[in-house]
Motif scaffolding. Structure first.
Motif, mmCIF file in Angstrom:
data_model
loop_
_atom_site.group_PDB
_atom_site.id
_atom_site.type_symbol
_atom_site.label_atom_id
_atom_site.label_comp_id
_atom_site.label_asym_id
_atom_site.label_seq_id
_atom_site.Cartn_x
_atom_site.Cartn_y
_atom_site.Cartn_z
ATOM 1 N N LYS A 72 -5.254 -2.760 2.772
ATOM 2 C CA LYS A 72 -5.823 -2.217 1.539
ATOM 3 C C LYS A 72 -5.284 -2.867 0.270
ATOM 4 C CE LYS A 72 -8.517 0.875 3.427
ATOM 5 N NZ LYS A 72 -9.987 0.896 3.232
ATOM 6 N N ASP A 132 -6.596 11.058 -9.965
ATOM 7 C CA ASP A 132 -7.220 9.826 -10.447
ATOM 8 C C ASP A 132 -6.335 8.604 -10.226
ATOM 9 O OD1 ASP A 132 -9.560 11.107 -11.319
ATOM 10 O OD2 ASP A 132 -8.581 11.730 -13.173
ATOM 11 N N SER A 133 -5.073 8.830 -9.848
ATOM 12 C CA SER A 133 -4.180 7.699 -9.579
ATOM 13 C C SER A 133 -4.374 7.137 -8.167
ATOM 14 C CB SER A 133 -2.719 8.110 -9.762
ATOM 15 O OG SER A 133 -2.285 8.970 -8.716
ATOM 16 N N PHE A 134 -5.180 7.839 -7.360
ATOM 17 C CA PHE A 134 -5.427 7.385 -5.984
ATOM 18 C C PHE A 134 -6.719 6.576 -5.910
ATOM 19 C CE2 PHE A 134 -2.647 11.017 -5.491
ATOM 20 C CZ PHE A 134 -1.728 10.543 -4.565
ATOM 21 N N ASP A 135 -6.679 5.523 -5.116
ATOM 22 C CA ASP A 135 -7.843 4.663 -4.942
ATOM 23 C C ASP A 135 -8.794 5.179 -3.868
ATOM 24 O OD1 ASP A 135 -7.075 2.379 -6.755
ATOM 25 O OD2 ASP A 135 -5.342 2.398 -5.411
ATOM 26 N N GLU A 136 -8.236 5.835 -2.850
ATOM 27 C CA GLU A 136 -9.068 6.331 -1.756
ATOM 28 C C GLU A 136 -8.466 7.605 -1.173
ATOM 29 O OE1 GLU A 136 -11.186 3.022 0.752
ATOM 30 O OE2 GLU A 136 -9.107 2.405 0.470
ATOM 31 N N GLN A 149 -13.569 11.997 -6.283
ATOM 32 C CA GLN A 149 -13.656 10.828 -5.409
ATOM 33 C C GLN A 149 -14.359 11.163 -4.100
ATOM 34 O OE1 GLN A 149 -10.196 8.382 -4.824
ATOM 35 N NE2 GLN A 149 -9.129 9.287 -6.557
ATOM 36 N N ASP A 194 -2.249 -3.071 -1.800
ATOM 37 C CA ASP A 194 -1.585 -2.393 -2.924
ATOM 38 C C ASP A 194 -2.314 -1.162 -3.454
ATOM 39 O OD1 ASP A 194 0.390 -4.345 -2.784
ATOM 40 O OD2 ASP A 194 -0.634 -5.637 -4.219
ATOM 41 N N LYS A 195 -3.180 -0.565 -2.662
ATOM 42 C CA LYS A 195 -3.860 0.654 -3.104
ATOM 43 C C LYS A 195 -2.977 1.877 -2.864
ATOM 44 C CE LYS A 195 -8.702 -0.719 -2.654
ATOM 45 N NZ LYS A 195 -10.012 -0.416 -2.015
ATOM 46 N N ARG A 196 -3.257 2.935 -3.628
ATOM 47 C CA ARG A 196 -2.635 4.243 -3.414
ATOM 48 C C ARG A 196 -3.651 5.097 -2.663
ATOM 49 N NH1 ARG A 196 1.546 6.298 -6.776
ATOM 50 N NH2 ARG A 196 0.422 8.247 -7.058
ATOM 51 N N ILE A 197 -3.246 5.583 -1.501
ATOM 52 C CA ILE A 197 -4.180 6.275 -0.607
ATOM 53 C C ILE A 197 -3.642 7.655 -0.267
ATOM 54 C CG2 ILE A 197 -5.306 6.213 1.653
ATOM 55 C CD1 ILE A 197 -5.132 3.134 1.434
ATOM 56 N N THR A 202 0.847 -1.182 0.000
ATOM 57 C CA THR A 202 0.000 0.000 0.000
ATOM 58 C C THR A 202 0.890 1.241 0.000
ATOM 59 O OG1 THR A 202 -1.739 -1.125 1.237
ATOM 60 C CG2 THR A 202 -1.764 1.275 1.285
#
Length: 202
Positions: free
Chosen positions: A141, A47-51, A72, A143-146, A2
């Motif tokens: 999470k 837009d490169s972030f997941d949350e 988001q 491997d998400k980008r937060i 993550t």
């Protein structure tokens, strides 16, 4: 792993006036703070972030809203609130430093001993515990980008928890909109990538 990007909110009037800016001082961004957030929004691809997570305090929430550009959902998390400085919240730093010099380090940063003097103040160890709990949740999470929007001392607390540095007296507080990046594996082990950057956010 993550990827956790920790951002300090934009400037407020209490920042500009060099006041203690804790969780009880819930002020909006000033014009400079709004501009700082808008400048950072041009340097990152939201837009490169997941949350996106933010402290619910006005200054952090507004910063997150500017950065998100409405793309988001923004998740509010009380664990990201600034430290509660109790009776010191909103007070001018200089007067406190003159009266309680042992509660400040050479960089004029409030040390953990401040709770000897501030009434109803939060211990730093309590802040570290809530940030550690937040990091453990982020480890799940996968491997998400937060993106995380928070505060000056909370940014320091992330550094302290991840690096386990013995004393925060050797940690500089990031500037407003300074970005720090951490990597967290699924076992909860975390690593510092960079700290307090104002450009080259990747």
């Amino acid at each position: 792993m993550t990827e956790l990007f920790v951002v300090r909110h934009g400037e407020t009037i209490t920042n500009a006036e060099h006041r203690i800016n804790g969780s009880l001082t819930d002020k909006p961004l000033n014009k400079k703070g709004i501009q700082q957030a808008e400048n950072l929004s041009k340097k990152i691809n939201i837009d490169s972030f997941d949350e996106i997570y933010t402290s619910p305090l006005i200054r952090a929430k507004k910063t997150a809203q500017i950065l998100s550009k409405g793309h988001q959902q923004i998740h509010l998390d009380d664990r990201l609130k600034e430290v509660n400085y109790g009776s010191w919240d909103g007070v001018v730093n200089r007067g406190l430093m003159e009266k309680y010099p042992d509660a400040f380090n050479v960089r004029h940063f409030v040390t953990e001993s401040y709770t000897k003097y501030a009434i109803n103040a939060e211990e730093y160890e309590h802040v570290y515990a809530r940030i550690s709990d937040f990091i453990n949740d982020m480890a799940k999470k996968n491997d998400k980008r937060i993106l995380v929007v928070c505060h000056g001392f909370i940014s320091v607390a992330f550094f302290k928890v991840v690096t386990n540095v013995p004393s925060i007296n050797n940690i500089l507080q990031p500037d407003n909109l300074g970005v720090s990046k951490y990597l967290i594996d699924s076992n909860g082990e975390s690593f510092l990538s960079y700290y307090g950057r104002l450009d080259h956010i990747d």
